[in-house]
Enzyme design. Sequence first.
Site, PDB file in Angstrom:
ATOM      1  N   ASP A  34       0.910  -1.153   0.000  1.00 11.01           N
ATOM      2  CA  ASP A  34       0.000   0.000   0.000  1.00 11.01           C
ATOM      3  C   ASP A  34       0.942   1.194   0.000  1.00 11.01           C
ATOM      4  OD1 ASP A  34      -1.413   2.274   0.879  1.00 11.01           O
ATOM      5  OD2 ASP A  34      -2.981   0.982   1.653  1.00 11.01           O
ATOM      6  N   HIS A  35       1.091   1.851  -1.153  1.00  9.27           N
ATOM      7  CA  HIS A  35       2.206   2.801  -1.255  1.00  9.27           C
ATOM      8  C   HIS A  35       2.051   3.996  -0.326  1.00  9.27           C
ATOM      9  CE1 HIS A  35      -0.346   4.984  -4.151  1.00  9.27           C
ATOM     10  NE2 HIS A  35       0.462   6.019  -3.991  1.00  9.27           N
ATOM     11  N   HIS A  46      -5.686   2.883   1.213  1.00  7.11           N
ATOM     12  CA  HIS A  46      -4.912   4.051   1.645  1.00  7.11           C
ATOM     13  C   HIS A  46      -5.543   4.781   2.835  1.00  7.11           C
ATOM     14  CE1 HIS A  46      -2.829   3.140  -1.954  1.00  7.11           C
ATOM     15  NE2 HIS A  46      -3.541   3.857  -2.791  1.00  7.11           N
TER      16      HIS A  46
HETATM   17  C1  BG6 Z   1      -3.477   4.453  -6.389  1.00  4.77           C
HETATM   18  C2  BG6 Z   1      -4.855   4.481  -6.998  1.00  4.77           C
HETATM   19  O1  BG6 Z   1      -3.370   3.397  -5.468  1.00  4.77           O
HETATM   20  O2  BG6 Z   1      -3.239   5.675  -5.724  1.00  4.77           O
HETATM   21  C3  BG6 Z   1      -4.983   5.645  -7.960  1.00  4.77           C
HETATM   22  O3  BG6 Z   1      -5.087   3.249  -7.689  1.00  4.77           O
HETATM   23  C4  BG6 Z   1      -4.628   6.931  -7.262  1.00  4.77           C
HETATM   24  O4  BG6 Z   1      -6.303   5.722  -8.479  1.00  4.77           O
HETATM   25  C5  BG6 Z   1      -3.261   6.800  -6.588  1.00  4.77           C
HETATM   26  O5  BG6 Z   1      -4.595   7.957  -8.231  1.00  4.77           O
HETATM   27  C6  BG6 Z   1      -2.947   8.015  -5.747  1.00  4.77           C
HETATM   28  O6  BG6 Z   1      -1.619   7.931  -5.323  1.00  4.77           O
HETATM   29  P1  BG6 Z   1      -0.786   9.269  -4.996  1.00  4.77           P
HETATM   30  O7  BG6 Z   1       0.504   8.763  -4.426  1.00  4.77           O
HETATM   31  O8  BG6 Z   1      -0.646   9.998  -6.290  1.00  4.77           O
HETATM   32  O9  BG6 Z   1      -1.619  10.021  -4.008  1.00  4.77           O
END
Ligand code: BG6
Length: 437
Positions: free
Chosen positions: A128-129, A191
Amino acid sequence: NFRDYIKNNLETFSRHQVNENDWRNFESHITYHKHEIDSEDSYINLKEQLNDFDAINGTRSNRLFYLSIGPDFISTISNNIKKSSLAADPKKDRIIIEKPFGHDKNSALELNSLLAETFEEEQIYRIDHYLGKETVQNILAFRFGNIIFEPLWDNNHIESVQITVAEEVGVETRGSFYEGTGALKDMVQNHLLQILCMIAMEPPASLEADEIRDRKVDVLKTIRRITPDKVAHYAVRGQYGKGTINGVEAKGYREENGVADDSNTETFVAAKFYLDNKRWQDVPFYVRTGKKMKEKQSYITIQFKPIPTSTFSHSPHQLSPNKLIINIQPLMDIRLQFMTKKPGLTLKLKPVEMVFDYFACDEDTPEAYENLLLDAIIGDLTLFMRSDQVEEAWDVVKTLQEFWENNKEESFPNYEAGSWGPDEGNALLDRQGHHWD
Ligand code: BG6
């Protein structure tokens, strides 16, 4: 060609300038293997290639399989890895799985038991980045590395918590993927709930991966489940129509490629959760996320309670509640809002902010994926999701998911691209005297 491709990308995207000597040393380790995921022979060939490499280097190297691929392919790959014994050493071989991890609780359970046939839990890195973002990781340091905030971190002092992850982008080229996903599964289940866990968890006894993950699972378990008859009371869904973002006309969701003309997929979710435990009883946790919103802004607001009896309770003294704002991106800072005397001959108060700004630090801030991929390489599971975390998170959103899938939202599209979402998203807070920050 593959080496050149990597080098070009490094030069384009890396935070650091590419050092030619380092690159030459590094590139000699890069090889390319053409692979068909459903061909057993491909896996055997890969294994032979890796074994040859090990023989030349007199080692048994680590093997890290990174699956950034739709959940439907995971079983084929995992079964073939098992058949070919490619990941037979639990200490050296690992698999990274990108989200979405399944598409509901049952499919996540199935995926977990399928992976368990090939891998030990300690070999599985579910990404989960958001957990790799500096500002999110810092919540742990902020809460547990200081003595002054933790005594205030409960329902005696905190009025509400807000978590917003607003995006300016729409679904871009991913319309057909997003049609089957929607904001609840794409953002909230993972997230937003992970951020909520960081804010609400009890202090871990140590920084051991499982200790931290246990405390997060505790939070997910205590989130009160929303019953089907209460969905409209606790949650709002939205879908963007056309509008204007930064002066530029923006398409509505239903006009995007790969999206149905009468799509029921939500691109916005706002929800209110309660946690049934001693620390958080009666404190609303508001979460909100959406695509094509007014601005890209992700932040957490901890709003403290009003002062019970105040020296300044009579007009003209307007007291704003104390707030702690943690900006995740694009601003990266922590702001504490408090009242001070406005300089002047009369006694008037005004809110001010004390700010810790990441961009004012000399340190170089790594990207979320840099953190996470390095952790997977060195074998640190702390920032990855354990099977029970993923399952509980699906359980938290289960009723919303089922209710929304089975009941079409006739008001879609119900917010303009470039706005802050549908009015109902504000009403969710207004009725308790709260407002989105
Ligand atoms: C991803 C989603 O996990 O996270 C995307 O699948 C979303 O839809 C993205 O745009 C958002 O990541 P960040 O790091 O740009 O906030």
